[in-house]
Design a protein around this motif. Structure first.
Motif, PDB file in Angstrom:
ATOM      1  N   GLN A  53       0.757  -1.281  -0.092  1.00 61.06           N
ATOM      2  CA  GLN A  53      -0.026   0.127  -0.006  1.00 61.06           C
ATOM      3  C   GLN A  53       0.969   1.262  -0.160  1.00 61.06           C
ATOM      4  OE1 GLN A  53      -4.058  -1.581   2.257  1.00 61.06           O
ATOM      5  NE2 GLN A  53      -2.752  -0.330   3.227  1.00 61.06           N
ATOM      6  N   VAL A  54       1.809   1.370   0.698  1.00 59.30           N
ATOM      7  CA  VAL A  54       2.793   2.325   0.661  1.00 59.30           C
ATOM      8  C   VAL A  54       3.063   2.700  -0.834  1.00 59.30           C
ATOM      9  CG1 VAL A  54       4.980   3.623   1.255  1.00 59.30           C
ATOM     10  CG2 VAL A  54       3.776   2.041   2.952  1.00 59.30           C
ATOM     11  N   GLU A  55       3.517   1.812  -1.555  1.00 60.60           N
ATOM     12  CA  GLU A  55       3.897   2.064  -3.037  1.00 60.60           C
ATOM     13  C   GLU A  55       2.465   2.589  -3.637  1.00 60.60           C
ATOM     14  OE1 GLU A  55       7.051   0.335  -6.119  1.00 60.60           O
ATOM     15  OE2 GLU A  55       5.377  -1.031  -5.561  1.00 60.60           O
ATOM     16  N   TRP A  56       1.488   1.836  -3.503  1.00 63.21           N
ATOM     17  CA  TRP A  56       0.139   2.133  -4.263  1.00 63.21           C
ATOM     18  C   TRP A  56      -0.278   3.527  -3.962  1.00 63.21           C
ATOM     19  CZ3 TRP A  56      -2.774  -2.718  -2.286  1.00 63.21           C
ATOM     20  CH2 TRP A  56      -2.362  -3.774  -2.892  1.00 63.21           C
ATOM     21  N   TYR A  57       0.025   3.870  -2.626  1.00 65.83           N
ATOM     22  CA  TYR A  57      -0.741   5.480  -2.506  1.00 65.83           C
ATOM     23  C   TYR A  57       0.408   6.380  -2.892  1.00 65.83           C
ATOM     24  CZ  TYR A  57      -3.954   2.735  -0.026  1.00 65.83           C
ATOM     25  OH  TYR A  57      -5.050   1.768   0.498  1.00 65.83           O
ATOM     26  N   LEU A  58       1.470   6.129  -2.736  1.00 67.19           N
ATOM     27  CA  LEU A  58       2.835   7.152  -3.300  1.00 67.19           C
ATOM     28  C   LEU A  58       2.515   7.320  -4.789  1.00 67.19           C
ATOM     29  CD1 LEU A  58       6.008   5.998  -1.620  1.00 67.19           C
ATOM     30  CD2 LEU A  58       4.971   8.301  -1.276  1.00 67.19           C
ATOM     31  N   ASP A  59       1.937   6.509  -5.548  1.00 68.83           N
ATOM     32  CA  ASP A  59       1.763   6.700  -7.107  1.00 68.83           C
ATOM     33  C   ASP A  59       0.280   7.050  -7.101  1.00 68.83           C
ATOM     34  OD1 ASP A  59       4.468   5.871  -7.358  1.00 68.83           O
ATOM     35  OD2 ASP A  59       4.042   3.652  -7.687  1.00 68.83           O
ATOM     36  N   ARG A 129       6.361  15.103   1.723  1.00 71.98           N
ATOM     37  CA  ARG A 129       5.672  14.304   0.894  1.00 71.98           C
ATOM     38  C   ARG A 129       4.378  13.651   1.330  1.00 71.98           C
ATOM     39  NH1 ARG A 129       3.426  11.647  -3.006  1.00 71.98           N
ATOM     40  NH2 ARG A 129       4.471  10.196  -4.433  1.00 71.98           N
ATOM     41  N   ARG A 130       3.403  14.007   0.817  1.00 75.56           N
ATOM     42  CA  ARG A 130       2.065  13.431   1.234  1.00 75.56           C
ATOM     43  C   ARG A 130       1.521  12.548   0.597  1.00 75.56           C
ATOM     44  NH1 ARG A 130      -1.493  19.000   2.533  1.00 75.56           N
ATOM     45  NH2 ARG A 130       0.194  20.139   3.589  1.00 75.56           N
ATOM     46  N   LEU A 131       0.481  11.805   0.914  1.00 77.04           N
ATOM     47  CA  LEU A 131      -0.287  10.792   0.174  1.00 77.04           C
ATOM     48  C   LEU A 131      -1.619  10.472   0.831  1.00 77.04           C
ATOM     49  CD1 LEU A 131      -0.360   7.986   2.255  1.00 77.04           C
ATOM     50  CD2 LEU A 131       1.919   7.599   1.424  1.00 77.04           C
ATOM     51  N   THR A 132      -2.400  10.095  -0.211  1.00 74.82           N
ATOM     52  CA  THR A 132      -4.013   9.913   0.249  1.00 74.82           C
ATOM     53  C   THR A 132      -4.117   8.318   0.412  1.00 74.82           C
ATOM     54  OG1 THR A 132      -4.592  12.082  -0.469  1.00 74.82           O
ATOM     55  CG2 THR A 132      -6.346  10.297  -0.358  1.00 74.82           C
ATOM     56  N   VAL A 133      -4.597   7.869   1.414  1.00 73.07           N
ATOM     57  CA  VAL A 133      -5.046   6.486   1.782  1.00 73.07           C
ATOM     58  C   VAL A 133      -6.421   6.071   1.092  1.00 73.07           C
ATOM     59  CG1 VAL A 133      -5.640   4.635   3.313  1.00 73.07           C
ATOM     60  CG2 VAL A 133      -3.852   6.491   3.892  1.00 73.07           C
ATOM     61  N   GLY A 134      -6.144   5.294   0.111  1.00 72.90           N
ATOM     62  CA  GLY A 134      -7.421   5.090  -0.935  1.00 72.90           C
ATOM     63  C   GLY A 134      -8.743   4.695  -0.239  1.00 72.90           C
ATOM     64  N   HIS A 135      -8.614   3.684   0.605  1.00 75.55           N
ATOM     65  CA  HIS A 135     -10.172   3.503   1.063  1.00 75.55           C
ATOM     66  C   HIS A 135     -10.534   4.029   2.275  1.00 75.55           C
ATOM     67  CE1 HIS A 135      -6.797   1.491   3.552  1.00 75.55           C
ATOM     68  NE2 HIS A 135      -7.615   1.444   4.682  1.00 75.55           N
ATOM     69  N   ARG A 136      -9.749   4.904   2.676  1.00 80.99           N
ATOM     70  CA  ARG A 136     -10.183   5.701   3.804  1.00 80.99           C
ATOM     71  C   ARG A 136     -10.315   7.367   3.639  1.00 80.99           C
ATOM     72  NH1 ARG A 136      -7.686   4.608   9.622  1.00 80.99           N
ATOM     73  NH2 ARG A 136      -9.275   6.194  10.137  1.00 80.99           N
ATOM     74  N   GLY A 137      -9.561   7.656   2.522  1.00 78.96           N
ATOM     75  CA  GLY A 137      -9.799   9.101   2.067  1.00 78.96           C
ATOM     76  C   GLY A 137      -8.814  10.017   2.722  1.00 78.96           C
ATOM     77  N   HIS A 138      -8.191   9.501   3.707  1.00 74.63           N
ATOM     78  CA  HIS A 138      -7.263  10.544   4.518  1.00 74.63           C
ATOM     79  C   HIS A 138      -5.861  10.853   4.031  1.00 74.63           C
ATOM     80  CE1 HIS A 138      -9.935  10.071   7.984  1.00 74.63           C
ATOM     81  NE2 HIS A 138      -9.601   8.749   8.491  1.00 74.63           N
TER      82      HIS A 138
END
Length: 213
Positions: A53-59, A129-138
């Protein structure tokens, strides 16, 4: 001793990836795990997602101008953590099953490859660097999100190890970050007085304040 979230996360990842790829996990893939409702393979997939997930959300897409959520609030604001049929826990099981459905070999290959890429990538990501957590939207700073992943790595490395009779555990530094985040989440959720009672005066406690997950 280096205690940056990125280095502590990396140490936890190395242990978790080794456990996910172990013969003990392969041999017990379809057996029930220590967590009710999850097989060993599904639990391994859930642990592996702390890397994937770290890679998924970074991208992935970033929600513009979203307020930043801390690691403490990420867990402190959770609801339904103690209810097996809650939306939260049902979602965890469903996502884990989807990831495990590709099979053990595919999961191991994916998590090893993602781990290798993150080893090279994380040191070069900027501090803001920011990222958005897909399933929670945070939206979180990367380092704050890695602190949440240290929680997952510490908790679920032990869960998976116990499921297959292994004595592997997350590194002490990863576990220390997990404890720091979870105690902060308990304070966020219940307030300092309840946490004080949970730590020192259980007879005065009105809730199980230290149970966050």
């Amino acid at each position: 001793m280096t205690t940056s979230p990125r280095s502590v996360y990396r140490k936890g990842v190395d242990v978790a990836v080794g456990l996910v790829g172990s013969e003990a996990v392969a041999d017990a893939w379809d057996a029930p795990s220590a967590l009710v409702g999850m097989t060993v393979g599904e639990l391994a997939a859930h642990l592996a997602r702390s890397v994937l997930q770290v890679e998924w959300y970074l991208d992935g897409p970033l929600t513009p101008d979203a307020p930043l959520v801390t690691a403490v609030a990420y867990y402190g604001d959770l609801t339904g953590t103690a209810e097996p049929t809650s939306e939260l826990n049902t979602g965890v099981r469903e996502r884990s099953a989807q990831t495990a459905a590709h099979g053990r070999d595919a999961l191991v290959a994916a998590v090893v490859a993602a781990s290798d890429r993150l080893r090279e990538r994380l040191p070069h990501e900027p501090a803001d660097r920011r990222l958005t957590v897909g399933h929670r939207g945070h939206t979180l700073l990367l380092d704050e999100y890695l602190r949440t992943r240290c929680v997952e790595l510490a908790v679920h490395t032990e869960d998976l190890a116990l499921s297959v009779g292994s004595d592997v555990r997350a590194p002490a530094s990863t576990t220390a970050v997990a404890v720091d985040v979870l105690v902060g989440a308990a304070r966020h959720r219940h307030g300092d007085v309840e946490v004080l009672h949970a730590l020192s005066r259980r007879e005065r406690a009105t809730t199980d304040a230290l149970r966050v997950l």
